[in-house]
Scaffold this active site. Structure first.
Site, PDB file in Angstrom:
ATOM      1  N   ASP A  49       2.244  13.741  42.528  1.00 30.02           N
ATOM      2  CA  ASP A  49       2.702  12.941  41.601  1.00 30.02           C
ATOM      3  C   ASP A  49       1.999  13.016  40.125  1.00 30.02           C
ATOM      4  O   ASP A  49       2.540  13.115  39.209  1.00 30.02           O
ATOM      5  CB  ASP A  49       2.557  11.702  41.951  1.00 30.02           C
ATOM      6  CG  ASP A  49       3.073  10.329  41.100  1.00 30.02           C
ATOM      7  OD1 ASP A  49       4.323  10.486  40.711  1.00 30.02           O
ATOM      8  OD2 ASP A  49       2.189   9.779  40.722  1.00 30.02           O
ATOM      9  N   GLU A 121       7.068  15.817  45.528  1.00 30.12           N
ATOM     10  CA  GLU A 121       5.955  15.709  44.992  1.00 30.12           C
ATOM     11  C   GLU A 121       4.699  16.399  46.042  1.00 30.12           C
ATOM     12  O   GLU A 121       3.750  16.916  45.326  1.00 30.12           O
ATOM     13  CB  GLU A 121       5.418  14.247  44.856  1.00 30.12           C
ATOM     14  CG  GLU A 121       6.591  13.488  43.699  1.00 30.12           C
ATOM     15  CD  GLU A 121       6.322  12.091  43.910  1.00 30.12           C
ATOM     16  OE1 GLU A 121       6.887  11.479  42.701  1.00 30.12           O
ATOM     17  OE2 GLU A 121       5.684  11.464  44.796  1.00 30.12           O
TER      18      GLU A 121
END
Length: 229
Positions: A49, A121
């Site tokens: 992320d 992610e």
């Protein structure tokens, strides 16, 4: 660790040759199948992320050197949110190689937006740890290329836009209520109703609650603006 045939094919779709295949395998491992000796992808998701955010922030700054922070922030949010990550994951068929438990599989886990977004992610983190930041940047810019080119200059997700519209008129934030759920457990369809305190409502349908909320918000915003409420 050597990749299986499906995982190797996914790596090719991703555009990265892994020196350590174990990183990709871990990135694809959901908590529903994890054990003490087979860790899940949550820590990689956390890292990925942040890597994604830095690459997208750099790309937005480079694409529009004159944009103010207030203009860049909504574009950034539109590009890194879970829905966008899940869309990218679907494009490269990440769901086909997710390692998930039987119960999660039976409930349609390979198509769930949250699992796909989290997995995307985690895969970004795996590329970063395997090949460094330049490798991760290359993968992200290739996969997010169309989204970067087409992001709206004042991009906001529908729920944010509706909340801002309501607040500008002295109304509290809209509420979202699940009014129906149809379909089998592995492929549900949610109907969500967005409601304003002033009485206006609109509904949206999707296979994930968050997506249905966005659809309802978009419909209510369009109706409210069109009606001049």
């Amino acid at each position: 660790m050597k990749l299986g045939a499906q995982q190797a094919a996914f790596a090719r779709r991703l555009g990265h040759t892994f020196r350590d295949g174990g990183l990709l395998i871990r990135a694809l491992t959901h908590g529903s199948i994890a054990t003490e000796t087979r860790p899940d992808n949550q820590r990689l998701e956390f890292l990925g992320d942040r890597v994604l955010g830095l690459v997208i922030a750099e790309a937005l700054l480079a694409a529009d050197p004159g944009a103010a922070e207030g203009q860049l922030a909504p574009r950034f949010n539109a590009l890194v949110r879970k829905e966008t990550c899940a869309d990218i994951a679907r494009r490269i068929d990440l769901g086909a190689v997710l390692r998930i438990g039987r119960s999660e599989m039976m409930s349609g886990g390979r198509r769930k937006q949250a699992l796909l977004g989290d997995g995307m992610e985690a895969v970004i983190a795996a590329v970063y740890l395997d090949g460094g930041f330049d490798a991760a940047r290359g993968v992200i810019l290739r996969l997010w290329g169309d989204a970067l080119e087409n992001v709206e200059p004042d991009a906001r997700d529908a729920k944010t836009a509706l909340q801002e519209w309501a607040q500008a008129r002295g109304l509290p934030p809209p509420s979202y209520v699940t009014v129906d759920r149809t379909g089998p457990d592995h492929a549900p369809v949610f109907t969500i109703e967005a409601r304003l305190a002033s009485g206006e409502t609109a509904q949206g349908c999707a296979s994930a609650k968050r997506a249905a909320e966005q659809a309802a918000a978009a419909a209510l915003l369009a109706a409210s603006e069109g009606g001049g409420a």
